[in-house]
Write an enzyme that holds these catalytic residues in place. Structure first.
Site, short mmCIF file in Angstrom:
data_model
loop_
_atom_site.label_atom_id
_atom_site.label_comp_id
_atom_site.label_asym_id
_atom_site.label_seq_id
_atom_site.Cartn_x
_atom_site.Cartn_y
_atom_site.Cartn_z
N TYR A 2 1.40 -1.08 0.11
CA TYR A 2 -0.03 0.10 0.09
C TYR A 2 1.25 1.36 0.20
O TYR A 2 2.31 0.91 0.44
CB TYR A 2 -0.94 0.10 1.57
CG TYR A 2 -0.78 0.43 2.36
CD1 TYR A 2 0.12 -0.27 3.10
CD2 TYR A 2 -0.75 1.88 2.93
CE1 TYR A 2 1.62 0.23 4.46
CE2 TYR A 2 0.17 2.16 4.66
CZ TYR A 2 0.54 1.26 5.11
OH TYR A 2 1.49 1.16 5.80
N LYS A 116 6.56 -2.33 2.05
CA LYS A 116 5.06 -1.57 2.35
C LYS A 116 3.69 -2.00 2.95
O LYS A 116 3.63 -2.26 1.60
CB LYS A 116 5.45 -0.01 1.87
CG LYS A 116 4.28 1.00 2.92
CD LYS A 116 4.29 2.80 2.47
CE LYS A 116 3.02 3.26 2.76
NZ LYS A 116 3.28 3.25 4.19
C1 LIG Z 1 6.50 2.55 9.85
C2 LIG Z 1 6.56 3.97 8.44
N1 LIG Z 1 7.70 4.14 8.93
C3 LIG Z 1 7.81 5.49 8.45
C4 LIG Z 1 6.47 6.11 7.26
C5 LIG Z 1 6.87 7.32 7.05
O1 LIG Z 1 6.65 7.73 5.46
P1 LIG Z 1 5.96 8.28 4.42
O2 LIG Z 1 7.23 9.80 4.36
O3 LIG Z 1 6.54 7.85 3.06
O4 LIG Z 1 4.87 8.60 5.22
C6 LIG Z 1 5.16 5.20 7.21
C7 LIG Z 1 4.37 5.69 7.51
O5 LIG Z 1 3.01 5.10 7.18
C8 LIG Z 1 6.18 3.89 8.66
O6 LIG Z 1 4.53 3.25 8.97
#
Ligand SMILES: Cc1ncc(COP(=O)(O)O)c(C=O)c1O
Length: 253
Positions: A2, A116
Site C-alpha cells: 500500500y 510497505k
Molecule cells: C513504519 C513507517 N515508517 C515511516 C513512515 C513514513 O513514511 P512516509 O513519509 O513515506 O509516509 C510510515 C508511514 O506510514 C510507516 O508506516
C-alpha cells in the site's frame, strides 16, 4: 502492498517517491504490476477530482488477487487495486503548533520492514498503546536504538546540532517524507548524520520530530514524558515543516 500520498491544494505531494516505493514493494514480493505508473496516477487524480479533495490523503492498496487459500502464490493471479480519499487538515494539523508526545516501546516487528505491506499488527498495537498512554506516536526501539515510529520516520537534532535519523536498510521503511526532509536539510545547510540514536540521546536531544506523508513534519515535545529541549516545538522542526509545505505547494503550482 500500500501507499498513502498527501494531497495539498488538490495536487499529489511527492508522488514519484510513492510510485517508486510501491514498485519496489511489488517487486520484492514478486507481485505483478496491475498497471503502469501513469495508470496509478490516473486512479489518484480521478479520485481527487471526483471527491473534490483539496487537502488530505489518497490511500492505495494492491493485493495479489482472488485465489483459493494457500500460502504459495496462485499461478495466474489478477491483482486487485483498492483506493480511496480521506479529507483531513494537513497544513493546519491540530498538533503542528503544540507538538506531540511520543512513548518508546520494543520493536517486535519482522526483519523486512523496508517493504510497505499491510502486515502491521505490531504497529497497530504500538499506536494503540501510545493512544492509551496519552501519546500521539510510539517510537520502536531495537538494540537500544530508535528504529522509527509506528507510522512515521524518527528524527532528533542532537546536542551538537546534528540532524540524526536511521540510515536506510531492511530495518526501517524508506520514508518518502524522510528523504524529502534530508534534501531540505542539505539545502538549508543543516548538518545530517544518518546514524542511529539511542533513547537516552533522544531524551537529551535539542529537538525531536517525526515525518510521514499524512503529517508532513510534526515536532515532538516529550519522549516517555520527558521534556525535549525547551518543551516547545523546536526551531529546526518548525522550519522544516514550513519549508516542506512551501516546497510541496511550489512543486504542484
Ligand atoms: C513504519 C513507517 N515508517 C515511516 C513512515 C513514513 O513514511 P512516509 O513519509 O513515506 O509516509 C510510515 C508511514 O506510514 C510507516 O508506516
Amino acid at each position: 502492498m500500500y501507499e498513502v500520498t498527501a494531497v495539498l491544494d488538490g495536487r499529489l505531494v511527492d508522488f514519484e517517491g510513492h510510485l517508486a516505493r510501491l514498485d519496489r514493494s511489488l517487486r520484492e514480493i514478486e507481485m505483478p504490476r496491475p498497471m503502469p505508473d501513469e495508470g496509478f496516477r490516473e486512479v489518484h487524480e480521478t479520485l481527487i477530482a471526483e471527491n473534490g479533495l483539496k487537502e488530505g490523503i489518497v490511500y492505495l492498496e494492491v493485493s495479489r488477487g482472488p485465489a483459493e487459500r494457500d500460502f504459495a502464490h496462485p499461478p495466474m493471479p489478477t491483482p486487485t487495486v483498492v483506493a480511496f480519499t480521506q479529507a483531513r487538515p494537513l497544513v493546519d494539523h491540530p498538533q503542528a503548533d503544540t507538538g506531540v508526545a511520543v512513548i518508546t516501546i520494543p520493536d517486535i516487528r519482522w526483519k523486512r520492514r523496508d517493504i510497505k505491506s499491510t502486515s502491521m499488527l505490531p504497529q497497530v498495537m504500538g499506536k494503540q498503546e501510545a493512544k492509551t498512554r496519552g501519546a500521539y506516536e510510539a517510537w520502536m526501539v531495537e538494540d537500544g536504538a530508535v528504529t522509527e515510529g509506528t507510522s512515521s520516520s524518527a528524527f532528533i537534532v542532537d546536542r551538537d546540532g546534528v540532524l540524526r535519523t536511521q540510515p536506510l536498510g531492511s530495518h526501517i521503511l524508506p520514508g518518502v517524507t524522510r528523504l524529502a526532509v534530508l534534501r531540505l536539510a542539505q539545502e538549508d545547510g543543516v548538518p545530517v548524520e544518518e546514524r542511529p540514536f539511542s533513547v537516552e540521546e533522544a531524551y537529551e536531544a535539542r529537538e525531536a520530530f517525526m515525518t510521514a506523508a499524512s503529517a508532513f513534519v510534526l515536532p515532538i515535545v516529550t519522549v516517555d514524558g520527558r521534556r525535549i529541549g525547551t518543551g516547545e516545538p523546536g526551531p529546526i522542526a518548525r522550519a522544516f515543516r514550513a519549508h516542506y509545505i512551501a516546497a510541496a505547494r511550489a512543486a504542484s503550482a
